[in-house]
Design an enzyme around this catalytic site. Structure first.
Site, PDB file in Angstrom:
ATOM      1  N   TYR A  15      -9.301   4.858 -12.965  1.00 21.93           N
ATOM      2  CA  TYR A  15      -9.287   5.490 -11.629  1.00 21.93           C
ATOM      3  C   TYR A  15      -9.136   7.003 -11.709  1.00 21.93           C
ATOM      4  O   TYR A  15      -8.831   7.630 -10.695  1.00 21.93           O
ATOM      5  CB  TYR A  15      -8.116   4.966 -10.792  1.00 21.93           C
ATOM      6  CG  TYR A  15      -7.867   3.485 -10.837  1.00 21.93           C
ATOM      7  CD1 TYR A  15      -8.720   2.590 -10.187  1.00 21.93           C
ATOM      8  CD2 TYR A  15      -6.770   2.970 -11.510  1.00 21.93           C
ATOM      9  CE1 TYR A  15      -8.470   1.226 -10.215  1.00 21.93           C
ATOM     10  CE2 TYR A  15      -6.511   1.607 -11.539  1.00 21.93           C
ATOM     11  CZ  TYR A  15      -7.367   0.742 -10.891  1.00 21.93           C
ATOM     12  OH  TYR A  15      -7.111  -0.597 -10.919  1.00 21.93           O
ATOM     13  N   GLU A  57       4.272  -6.472   1.946  1.00 23.23           N
ATOM     14  CA  GLU A  57       4.011  -6.829   0.545  1.00 23.23           C
ATOM     15  C   GLU A  57       3.901  -5.594  -0.347  1.00 23.23           C
ATOM     16  O   GLU A  57       2.847  -5.331  -0.918  1.00 23.23           O
ATOM     17  CB  GLU A  57       2.677  -7.575   0.444  1.00 23.23           C
ATOM     18  CG  GLU A  57       2.528  -8.796   1.309  1.00 23.23           C
ATOM     19  CD  GLU A  57       1.076  -9.277   1.376  1.00 23.23           C
ATOM     20  OE1 GLU A  57       0.154  -8.554   0.940  1.00 23.23           O
ATOM     21  OE2 GLU A  57       0.870 -10.385   1.891  1.00 23.23           O
ATOM     22  N   PRO A  58       4.953  -4.807  -0.479  1.00 22.61           N
ATOM     23  CA  PRO A  58       4.834  -3.634  -1.341  1.00 22.61           C
ATOM     24  C   PRO A  58       4.883  -4.042  -2.816  1.00 22.61           C
ATOM     25  O   PRO A  58       5.601  -4.961  -3.191  1.00 22.61           O
ATOM     26  CB  PRO A  58       6.078  -2.817  -0.975  1.00 22.61           C
ATOM     27  CG  PRO A  58       7.069  -3.832  -0.534  1.00 22.61           C
ATOM     28  CD  PRO A  58       6.300  -4.964   0.078  1.00 22.61           C
ATOM     29  N   GLY A  59       4.111  -3.353  -3.635  1.00 18.14           N
ATOM     30  CA  GLY A  59       4.153  -3.574  -5.083  1.00 18.14           C
ATOM     31  C   GLY A  59       4.516  -2.272  -5.765  1.00 18.14           C
ATOM     32  O   GLY A  59       5.639  -2.062  -6.238  1.00 18.14           O
ATOM     33  N   ARG A  60       3.565  -1.338  -5.724  1.00 20.88           N
ATOM     34  CA  ARG A  60       3.714  -0.052  -6.414  1.00 20.88           C
ATOM     35  C   ARG A  60       5.030   0.659  -6.061  1.00 20.88           C
ATOM     36  O   ARG A  60       5.720   1.165  -6.935  1.00 20.88           O
ATOM     37  CB  ARG A  60       2.533   0.845  -6.007  1.00 20.88           C
ATOM     38  CG  ARG A  60       2.424   2.113  -6.810  1.00 20.88           C
ATOM     39  CD  ARG A  60       1.350   3.039  -6.235  1.00 20.88           C
ATOM     40  NE  ARG A  60       0.089   2.396  -5.975  1.00 20.88           N
ATOM     41  CZ  ARG A  60      -0.936   2.338  -6.832  1.00 20.88           C
ATOM     42  NH1 ARG A  60      -0.835   2.885  -8.008  1.00 20.88           N
ATOM     43  NH2 ARG A  60      -2.056   1.724  -6.497  1.00 20.88           N
ATOM     44  N   GLY A  82       0.766  -1.243   0.000  1.00 19.46           N
ATOM     45  CA  GLY A  82       0.000   0.000   0.000  1.00 19.46           C
ATOM     46  C   GLY A  82       0.791   1.283   0.000  1.00 19.46           C
ATOM     47  O   GLY A  82       0.212   2.364  -0.200  1.00 19.46           O
ATOM     48  N   CYS A 122     -11.953   4.125 -29.742  1.00 20.31           N
ATOM     49  CA  CYS A 122     -13.261   4.714 -30.082  1.00 20.31           C
ATOM     50  C   CYS A 122     -14.187   4.861 -28.894  1.00 20.31           C
ATOM     51  O   CYS A 122     -15.304   4.320 -28.898  1.00 20.31           O
ATOM     52  CB  CYS A 122     -13.907   3.869 -31.153  1.00 20.31           C
ATOM     53  SG  CYS A 122     -12.779   3.634 -32.515  1.00 20.31           S
ATOM     54  N   GLU A 123     -13.729   5.472 -27.847  1.00 20.44           N
ATOM     55  CA  GLU A 123     -14.639   5.864 -26.769  1.00 20.44           C
ATOM     56  C   GLU A 123     -13.977   7.002 -25.995  1.00 20.44           C
ATOM     57  O   GLU A 123     -12.747   7.113 -25.969  1.00 20.44           O
ATOM     58  CB  GLU A 123     -14.973   4.699 -25.842  1.00 20.44           C
ATOM     59  CG  GLU A 123     -13.807   4.008 -25.200  1.00 20.44           C
ATOM     60  CD  GLU A 123     -14.270   2.895 -24.264  1.00 20.44           C
ATOM     61  OE1 GLU A 123     -14.643   3.223 -23.132  1.00 20.44           O
ATOM     62  OE2 GLU A 123     -14.261   1.727 -24.673  1.00 20.44           O
ATOM     63  N   TYR A 135       1.124  -1.419 -12.157  1.00 18.12           N
ATOM     64  CA  TYR A 135      -0.279  -1.568 -12.585  1.00 18.12           C
ATOM     65  C   TYR A 135      -0.498  -0.954 -13.966  1.00 18.12           C
ATOM     66  O   TYR A 135      -1.487  -0.263 -14.215  1.00 18.12           O
ATOM     67  CB  TYR A 135      -1.230  -0.969 -11.543  1.00 18.12           C
ATOM     68  CG  TYR A 135      -1.020  -1.582 -10.179  1.00 18.12           C
ATOM     69  CD1 TYR A 135      -1.346  -2.912  -9.951  1.00 18.12           C
ATOM     70  CD2 TYR A 135      -0.446  -0.862  -9.136  1.00 18.12           C
ATOM     71  CE1 TYR A 135      -1.115  -3.499  -8.714  1.00 18.12           C
ATOM     72  CE2 TYR A 135      -0.209  -1.444  -7.899  1.00 18.12           C
ATOM     73  CZ  TYR A 135      -0.552  -2.765  -7.699  1.00 18.12           C
ATOM     74  OH  TYR A 135      -0.325  -3.350  -6.476  1.00 18.12           O
TER      75      TYR A 135
HETATM   76  N1  LLP Z   1      -0.980  -7.148  -0.937  1.00 20.54           N
HETATM   77  C1  LLP Z   1      -2.254  -7.348  -1.310  1.00 20.54           C
HETATM   78  C2  LLP Z   1      -3.046  -8.377  -0.650  1.00 20.54           C
HETATM   79  C3  LLP Z   1      -2.813  -6.552  -2.331  1.00 20.54           C
HETATM   80  O1  LLP Z   1      -4.082  -6.733  -2.698  1.00 20.54           O
HETATM   81  C4  LLP Z   1      -2.031  -5.540  -2.945  1.00 20.54           C
HETATM   82  C5  LLP Z   1      -2.583  -4.698  -4.019  1.00 20.54           C
HETATM   83  C6  LLP Z   1      -0.692  -5.392  -2.530  1.00 20.54           C
HETATM   84  C7  LLP Z   1      -0.201  -6.207  -1.503  1.00 20.54           C
HETATM   85  C8  LLP Z   1       0.223  -4.388  -3.116  1.00 20.54           C
HETATM   86  O2  LLP Z   1      -0.215  -3.087  -2.911  1.00 20.54           O
HETATM   87  P1  LLP Z   1       0.744  -1.846  -3.345  1.00 20.54           P
HETATM   88  O3  LLP Z   1       1.949  -1.886  -2.461  1.00 20.54           O
HETATM   89  O4  LLP Z   1       1.097  -2.056  -4.768  1.00 20.54           O
HETATM   90  O5  LLP Z   1      -0.102  -0.665  -3.134  1.00 20.54           O
HETATM   91  N2  LLP Z   1      -4.609  -1.485 -10.063  1.00 20.54           N
HETATM   92  C9  LLP Z   1      -4.606  -0.510  -9.009  1.00 20.54           C
HETATM   93  C10 LLP Z   1      -3.945  -1.029  -7.747  1.00 20.54           C
HETATM   94  C11 LLP Z   1      -4.550  -2.305  -7.212  1.00 20.54           C
HETATM   95  C12 LLP Z   1      -3.887  -2.827  -5.963  1.00 20.54           C
HETATM   96  C13 LLP Z   1      -4.375  -4.195  -5.620  1.00 20.54           C
HETATM   97  N3  LLP Z   1      -3.776  -4.813  -4.474  1.00 20.54           N
HETATM   98  C14 LLP Z   1      -3.930   0.772  -9.506  1.00 20.54           C
HETATM   99  O6  LLP Z   1      -3.553   0.852 -10.677  1.00 20.54           O
HETATM  100  O7  LLP Z   1      -3.817   1.746  -8.761  1.00 20.54           O
END
Ligand code: LLP
Length: 417
Positions: A315, A272-275, A236, A342-343, A371
């Site tokens: 979003y 669990e960082p992603g972004r 997050g 086309c939208e 993402y």
């Molecule tokens: N752990 C779980 C269980 C999750 O559902 C997520 C993201 C993460 C970790 C990683 O979160 P982060 O660190 O990346 O914020 N498509 C959307 C974002 C969807 C996030 C879904 N879950 C966007 O483009 O903003």
């Protein structure tokens, strides 16, 4: 330090200038900086090391094999949410004990796959999932290591579509039923409940929601005397999309908060960082096709579209737009930047102050590493664009764009038609 910057007036990724890649691969395309990913990952890894934390990169943000390999070599584990993602982790050589399986809808086949090939823990989100997992593990003669994902009913103060910790969201076991979950799990012979898990949302730009949610977790553990050894705090961590409006917390402050709340609990902490790891490592490069005067606004029609980067359409998210040639007339013009689909949702920016772009000029959508590629579609029969990785003065294609015949040939006309 950013690895995507102007050198002699031309936007570069590390030491590679973007126009030279554009000439070879054609626009639009995605471009990633390996050094930026490394810096981001190591910043988190070193910071959470202060409380013995482990990083499980949420590969849903960007699951390209090259990027996973890079992160794995740096010591990352992975957070996966499907059998497919699990297999992606395995394909870069990741052992099961570095994989955490999250997600609200795991199937029996996915459970079997992870149980037989190895898993650190399943983050279980409901009583019914608990029972199914116990049955599946029982049939295999195995014991499934699990954590229970709890829903703390906390507002992550982010976009509603990526908020996951409120009571009305589909995620987790309500905080009021966590104790009962422990009782039920203790009566099942093929699960081993090791910990608690929480993930309240994505693109969180203040520590406040974390403080509330983590506070609730700590109180619950103490009040109910929950016997756990692990705590998964989810992901997050927000990033800066808008240079003025976004001011996300520093990783060091996040770690300090975790230490303050859980420091005396002797728990193995996972995040669990992603972004945060990949967002600012990537850009989408596009070319202006037309400048078009509307009745009351000016449009830049570009060759990238919502199928390449869905976030603005989905979003209303903001991605900074930079010209590849810095010298482009700064002007003081407002444009709508739109794609060819086309939208009308195929709009990247509305009424945005931009330089005087002309046809054939290149532009970069910044902070497009998370993402983005993973949410690509082939709408309007537009091939998924190529992905390029840069490291220093080297670059390589890490995902090829399919040809139109590849796309057509995947489809089958039945013999009876
Ligand atoms: N752990 C779980 C269980 C999750 O559902 C997520 C993201 C993460 C970790 C990683 O979160 P982060 O660190 O990346 O914020 N498509 C959307 C974002 C969807 C996030 C879904 N879950 C966007 O483009 O903003």
């Amino acid at each position: 330090m950013t690895h995507i910057k102007y050198i002699d007036g031309i936007l570069h990724v590390e030491e590679v200038d973007i126009p030279s890649i554009a000439r070879e691969v054609g626009t639009p395309f995605y471009l990633f900086s390996a050094s930026q990913i490394e810096d981001n990952f190591l910043a988190v890894k070193n910071s959470v090391a202060s409380f013995g934390g482990h990083v499980f990169y949420a590969m849903k943000a960007n699951s390209n094999q090259a990027i996973l390999k890079l992160l794995f070599e740096l010591g990352a584990g992975f957070d996966v949410v499907s059998g497919g993602e699990y297999q992606r982790a395995k394909a870069v050589g990741c052992p099961g004990d570095r994989i955490v399986f999250s997600g609200v809808g795991k199937t029996k086949d996915e459970m079997e796959l992870a149980l037989t090939k190895g898993i650190r823990q399943f983050n279980v989100e409901s009583f019914s999932e608990l029972h199914l997992l116990n049955t599946v593990a029982g049939k295999l003669g195995l014991i499934a290591p699990i954590a229970v994902r709890m829903n703390p009913d906390v507002d992550a103060e982010t976009h509603e579509k990526i908020s996951t910790g409120k009571a009305q969201n589909k995620f987790g076991v309500p905080i009021t039923r966590v104790e009962e979950f422990f009782q039920v799990a203790s009566g099942l012979s093929n699960v081993n409940l090791l910990g608690l898990d929480i993930h309240i949302g994505s693109q969180i730009t203040s520590l406040r929601p974390y403080e509330k949610a983590f506070g609730k977790v700590a109180s619950l553990i103490r009040e109910k005397n929950l016997q756990i050894s692990r705590l998964d705090l989810g992901g997050g961590l927000g990033v800066t999309y808008h240079p003025i409006h976004d001011n996300p917390p520093k990783v060091g402050d996040y770690s300090q908060l975790v230490r303050n709340i859980f420091g005396d609990m002797n728990l193995e902490i996972e995040i669990e960082p992603g972004r945060f790891i990949v967002a600012d490592s990537g850009i989408l490069v596009a070319k202006v096709l037309y400048r078009k005067k509307g009745e009351n606004r000016d449009f830049l029609v570009i060759d990238a579209a919502m199928n390449d980067l869905i976030r603005p359409a989905m979003y209303s998210s903001y991605h900074e737009i930079k010209p590849i040639r810095e010298s482009i007339d700064k002007g003081n013009k407002k444009f709508d930047v739109v794609g060819p689909i086309c939208e009308s949702s195929d709009t990247f920016a509305e009424n945005r102050n931009l330089p005087e772009f002309e046809p054939d000029d290149l532009m970069a959508f910044m902070t497009a590493g998370a993402y983005s590629t993973v949410m690509v579609s082939e709408y309007n029969t537009r091939p998924a664009v190529a992905e390029i990785l840069v490291k220093g003065d080297k670059w390589a294609c890490i995902k090829k764009s399919p040809t139109i015949s590849d796309m057509i040939n995947r489809e089958i006309i039945p013999s009876w038609l």
